[in-house]
Design a protein around this motif. Sequence first.
Motif, short mmCIF file in Angstrom:
data_model
loop_
_atom_site.label_atom_id
_atom_site.label_comp_id
_atom_site.label_asym_id
_atom_site.label_seq_id
_atom_site.Cartn_x
_atom_site.Cartn_y
_atom_site.Cartn_z
N ASN A 248 0.57 7.69 -5.53
CA ASN A 248 1.31 8.47 -4.53
C ASN A 248 0.75 9.88 -4.34
N THR A 264 -2.96 3.60 -7.12
CA THR A 264 -2.16 2.96 -6.07
C THR A 264 -1.65 4.00 -5.07
N ASP A 265 -1.53 3.56 -3.82
CA ASP A 265 -0.88 4.34 -2.76
C ASP A 265 -1.38 5.79 -2.73
N GLY A 283 -3.74 -0.19 -2.19
CA GLY A 283 -3.14 0.83 -1.34
C GLY A 283 -3.90 2.14 -1.32
#
Length: 346
Positions: A248, A264-265, A283
Amino acid sequence: MEATVEVGDKLAGETGAVKIQERLQKRHQARIEDVERRKEAKESQSVAEEKGEYFSSAFNREREAAEELLSGCSGADRATVTQKLEEATAKTVQLQKFLSDSVLFLTQYELRQAQAALQKLQTSLAETREEALPKKKFAFKARTKAADKVSATPVSDTPSPDAGTPADAGSTKVDEASEQCGFSNMSDVVVIKPAEEIQQRDVLLTHLTNCKVRLLGSPSTLHLKHIDSCEILCGPVSSSVFIDHCRNSTLAFPCQQLRTHNTTDTQVYLHVTSRAIIEDCRGVSFAPFSWSYPSLEEDFSVSGLDQNRNNWNQVDDFNWLAAGTPSPNWAVIPEEDRKTSWDPKN
């Protein structure tokens, strides 16, 4: 009438013979072309194999020389250690450039083997430096006013399990050897590190949550580990950026090589002169590096990176080797969705 028939038969026979001759010539020409293609393919393969053998021999020779320098640091005096570490660092940078320049003719297996060996050498270099040269501690002040705008939630007074001794008010403890610096165990703050503190050093950032970080200058390498919901921008990195367990987050940096694991992300605004590598990721999305600050051009010169060579959208996914099918684990950020404002107060 019979004479006419004979003449017609004769002409038909000659025409048929001509056609047969043409077919034979075409077949012969096709065989010659096929032989030439096979010959060229064989020669091309032979050249690639020769290049691969030369790369492997030269790469391993220089890697072993660097490892020998590191092993010679054990028990040596500080001056000797410093000299050997400088020589080993120079060889490591040369190996990184040699690998980047050889990517086009190396097989995937050869590339992965060389990258793994180089990463092992870089880790060994960092560990040897940390063990052989005593560390000193200093207080690196965070931009507390800007931090208040990042989040209304104050930093917790309870240290994290691996935080060690709590930092003094308004500052964060940073461990730094002569060639290594960084900070860890921080949350909800804005941190800006000036060029003179990171120039041509190994920078390690770890266990950061909801932070905004600006690294002005040109580090030698950049390591990001356990990063959660952060925005980290860095000036041109001379060699490699290593990312592990990031989620994130938004990252931006120029570098020679990017190696990303367990992420991820996360958005990456990238300038890279080789090809980016991801492994065990999902992601992850990419866009061209777009952050700017006053001394960026000077830092590019220090880093030695080629500003005209950017492979930001050339990504190799080691978990996705299906030829001709794009990896589902990464994507290009659409232009309309790309970040354009990098003000740490926003």
